[in-house]
Every structure is written in C-alpha cells, then in structure tokens.
Design a protein around this motif. Structure first.
Motif, short mmCIF file in Angstrom:
data_model
loop_
_atom_site.label_atom_id
_atom_site.label_comp_id
_atom_site.label_asym_id
_atom_site.label_seq_id
_atom_site.Cartn_x
_atom_site.Cartn_y
_atom_site.Cartn_z
N ALA A 1 0.84 -1.20 0.00
CA ALA A 1 0.00 0.00 0.00
C ALA A 1 0.88 1.25 0.00
N ALA A 2 0.38 2.30 -0.65
CA ALA A 2 1.15 3.54 -0.77
C ALA A 2 1.40 4.19 0.58
N GLN B 1 5.06 -0.77 -4.59
CA GLN B 1 5.85 -1.90 -5.06
C GLN B 1 7.35 -1.63 -4.96
N LEU B 2 7.71 -0.37 -4.70
CA LEU B 2 9.12 -0.01 -4.51
C LEU B 2 9.51 0.04 -3.04
N GLN C 1 3.09 4.79 -15.13
CA GLN C 1 3.27 5.52 -13.87
C GLN C 1 2.09 5.28 -12.91
N LEU C 2 1.78 4.03 -12.67
CA LEU C 2 0.67 3.65 -11.80
C LEU C 2 1.16 3.37 -10.39
N ASN C 3 0.31 3.61 -9.41
CA ASN C 3 0.64 3.26 -8.04
C ASN C 3 0.15 1.84 -7.74
N ALA C 4 0.43 1.35 -6.53
CA ALA C 4 0.12 -0.04 -6.20
C ALA C 4 -1.38 -0.32 -6.27
#
Length: 511
Positions: A193-194, A202-203, A295-298
């Motif tokens: 989760a962000a 994911q990073l 450029q998508l977030n989780a």
C-alpha cells in the motif's frame, strides 16, 4: 494385465479399473479441492516471474543480468529433475497410490524454499546473491514440480471423457489464476500500500517480507487441501503396474523416450516451451511497464491485476464450448495469436504517442478492459492445450502399452518452468539492451530507456507466440481419434483380464 509394446501380456496392472466395479462420480468438494491446488503454483509463478526480478534489481540493487542468468540456469535443473519426478510418480506403488505421496511430500519443502528465496543474507556480493537465487529457486521449483506433476497427471485418470477433461483443466486454470492474480492483488493493497515515502508501494522494501510469508503459508495450505480433497479418489485412480523384474537405467530411458517421441506430444511441447517463455517474459516485464511507462501506483496495479481473474472466470466455461465447436487444436492456436495481438495494442499505441497519458482518467479502465479480453483468450488457449496433453496419454498407451501420465505432465511442468527461466532471462536481456538502471532513484529512469524496452518487447512477444502456434499444426488427435483410442484400450484391457481369468481357472485347485 497390461500389454507391452509388441502386444504381449505383462504383469497385472493394478490400475486398470474393472468396468463392472462401480466408480462414484467426482463430487463438488473433490472438484474444488483438486482445482484449488493450482493456487500454490499460481502464487509461485506470480512471485517468481513478476516480482523476483523486480525485487532483486529494483529493491536489492543486483544487476538484472545477474538475476536473469541465475534464474535461467535453474532450467538445467528442471530438465533433469522434472522427467525423473514424472517417471518416479508413474512407477510408485503405495497404499496412497502413485500420486498422493508426492502431493503430501511437497507441501512443506515448497513453502520453506519459497520463503528463503526472499530473504538473502546481508553483505553478499552480486555473484553470491546470484548463487543464492539459483539455489533457492531451483529447490522451490523441484518441490512444486513434484506436486504439480502428480496432480496434473491425475486428470486423465479421473476421467476419460474428451470434454470433461477440458472442464477439469478449466477449473484448475481458474484457481491458478486466482493464486497468481488474487494473491498479488491482496498483497498490492496491503503489503505494498502507498505511503508518503513510497507512493508506488511496489518499490517499498518493507512490503516484501510480509509478501513472502503470506505466499509460503498459502502455498502450504493449498497443497494440503488438494491432497486431502482428492484422497477419496485413490481407489479409483490408475495404479502402477506390478513388475517382476527390475528395470535398468537404460530401460527407463528407453521407455521414456518411446513415450516422448509421440508426435502429438512433440507438437504440444514445441508450442508449450515458446508460449510459456512468452508468458514469463510478459510477467517479468509487466510491473516495469505499469510502474514506469504508465506511472501507476500499487492500488491501480491491483485493479489491473483483477482483470486476469475476470479473464479466467470468462475462459473456464468457454474453453470446453470452444473445444467442442472448433476443436481443441484450432481454439488453442486462434485464441493464442489473436489474444496476444490485442494485448500488445496499448504498448504499441503508447510507443507512438497515441495512447492515454499517465494520469488520464480513462487509462486504467482501458487497460483493464483490454487485459480482461486478452487474458480470457489466452486462458482458453492454455486450458485447451492442457486438455490436449491429457488426450496424448491414451494415444501413447495404445502404442506403448503403458499409461505414463506422469512422464507427459513432467514435460508440461518443464514447459511451465520455462516461463520463469527463459522469460526472466529474456526480460533481463531487454533491460540490459534498454540500459535500464538498477535500484534507480526517483526520476532516474529515462523516457528513452522505457521506449527501448517497449520496442524490444513487442516483436519478441508476438514472435514467440506465433512460432509456437505453428507447432500445433502437427497435432493429430481429434475428438473422434481420442474416443477410438479409449475404446481400443478398453477392449485390450478386457481381453487381458479374460486371459488372466482363464489362466487362473486352469491353474486353480481341482474340485
């Protein structure tokens, strides 16, 4: 009694089911338990193909070339281990039959080795880390192969019906997709989760320990559930034949060779190696495209992961319909090539600047719709190809006198392992050619590197699928031929039983 390749009678085959014996239908609980076992392999595939390269190159900082080479080398282990496991399963005799000892025995080792793959010791060099990846990945793959080969080999033993096999494999593929994409969706929404520090979760290095532990526990549970749910079918499964003489190593190799030179099998094997390599390439690169190109977030990645579950839900009931309508071979070829062509469309449009820009409100919904359509078509192809391999078992048995489902599905396991080994190796090559940085700082990945990755990926993907589909032109088994094979085997086995009964009467005590 079992017959040999020259038509003579061998020792009694305890697996040949007596037609007079009542075999109960497969219950719903058994079906679901059998299918749910595929969750284990689905989680392993998702973790190793999509996240392993990403984790070691973008989080740990190991060069992509080292990671991809380490995983590719595991294919050499699979090439030796999988056929031996399949042969061992075919020849095993126990009170639990020839499949269940391998199912139960695989649960703990698979979960343990999977877990270790995500916890490399600190302070290792890149080479030492590569060795760690190779060892843990090899042990994980060998362990899950013991399970996957045995459960897949049960399918032609559970039913001889041409269409029913497709239904069973459809169920199994649905649960496999649930393991692959359902598990990763949950992980993206929880472990990844962000956070303010990592808006693209994911990073975030802190998310991977929980991801690994949850994966290991789910794998362990899925394997055990599959074994327990199908335990009641053991009395009705084909058992290993009784052999009065030991078979030499050369004899084992000769028997395996006579089975694996089957024309129908070779056609499926050629298609399988190339298609699973393409699937592995897709899985290993998709997180790079979603993270850096779109450029998508989780959370957005999690939404797009659900489209594969939608695809599997569409494909599972449609696959047997398509196989009955146009045949298993034609549906496998058609849906593979057309589906992949549709799936590559967003990358092609984005490369030329014709697609939605990052942040556009229609970007995620469009990718979802295309992914569901593409995924459903590919899943139909995969389900029907698996069912085709089950039909090879009788075709080979008619020629060799041996039912060697384990040997054939060992080859299938090897094909699927190619998705990890060859796919990640190719992904590593593409990342190197694109000059993609390892463990990049925010903004360090250039647009040129992303575009280079896209333009190398598209022809590689469509080329693997198209060339693989051409191999299926040599697959000769139709529904009519399969039914003729089954009828001929039943007649042969009935004749063998009659001879055995006559011999028993002649040699029995005088009355």
């Amino acid at each position: 009694m079992a017959t040999t390749h020259d038509g003579t009678l061998s020792a009694p085959d305890a697996a040949v089911t007596d037609p007079a014996r009542s075999v109960p239908p497969i219950g719903l609980g058994t079906r679901i338990g059998y299918g749910s076992g595929a969750i284990a392999n689905g989680i392993k595939n998702a973790a190793f193909t999509t996240y392993l390269l990403f984790f070691y190159s973008q989080i740990i900082g190991v060069p992509a070339g080292v990671v991809s080479a380490a995983v590719a080398l595991t294919l050499l282990v699979d090439a030796v281990a999988d056929p031996l496991l399949g042969r061992w399963s075919d020849r095993t005799r126990s009170r639990w039959g020839r499949r269940h000892p391998f199912i139960y025995g695989a649960a703990l080792p698979t979960a343990l080795f999977f877990l270790l793959a995500w916890f490399p010791p600190a302070g290792m060099s890149d080479l030492q880390t590569g060795i760690w990846i190779f060892v843990t990945a090899s042990l994980t793959r060998m362990s899950i192969s013991a399970f996957e080969i045995s459960t897949s080999a049960m399918t032609p033993e559970l039913t001889e019906d041409y269409r029913e096999r497709t239904r069973l494999f459809g169920l199994r593929w649905w649960f496999g997709y649930a393991g692959t994409y359902g598990f990763t969706t949950l992980c993206l929404l929880t472990f990844f989760a962000a956070t303010p520090e990592f808006p693209r979760g994911q990073l975030n290095p802190a998310g991977y320990p929980g991801f690994a532990i949850a994966g290991a526990l789910t794998i362990f549970a899925a394997i055990l559930i599959c074994g327990i749910a199908t335990h009641n079918r053991i009395p009705y499964l084909r058992q290993a034949e009784v052999r009065t003489e030991r078979t030499s190593l050369i004899g084992h190799l000769r028997e395996m060779g006579s089975a694996l030179k089957n024309r129908a099998f070779l056609a499926i094997f050629g298609f399988g190696v190339l298609k699973y390599s393409a699937i592995g390439l897709y899985s290993a690169t998709t997180l790079f495209f979603l993270t850096y190109l779109y450029q998508l977030n989780a959370a957005q990645v999690a939404i797009l992961t659900i489209d594969s579950l939608v695809a599997a839900t569409i494909a599972a009931p449609l696959a047997p319909v398509m196989s009955a309508w146009i045949g298993k071979r034609a549906s496998s070829m058609l849906f593979a090539v057309v589906g992949v062509s549709i799936g590559l469309t967003p990358l092609f449009l984005a490369y030329n600047g014709w697609f939605f820009a990052p942040g556009h409100p229609l970007l995620v919904p469009t990718l979802f719709a295309i992914g569901a359509l593409y995924g459903a078509m590919v899943a139909i192809s995969l389900i029907n190809t698996s069912s085709m391999l089950a039909d090879v078992v009788e075709d080979s048995a008619l020629k060799t006198g041996r039912h060697e489902a384990g040997t054939f599905f060992a080859a299938s396991s090897f094909m699927q392992q190619c998705s990890t080994a060859v796919g990640i190796f190719l992904a590593g090559r593409l990342l190197i050619w694109a000059d993609f940085p390892a463990k990049p700082a925010p903004g360090q990945v250039s647009e040129e590197a992303i575009r280079s990755l896209v333009i190398h990926y598209i022809p590689c993907s469509i080329g693997l699928w198209s060339l693989g589909a051409l191999f299926l032109l040599f697959y000769p088994i139709t529904k009519a031929k399969h039914e003729a094979n089954v009828a001929a085997l039943r007649a042969r086995e009935a004749e063998a039983r009659a001879v055995e009964m006559d011999n028993s009467a002649l040699l029995g005590p005088a009355r």
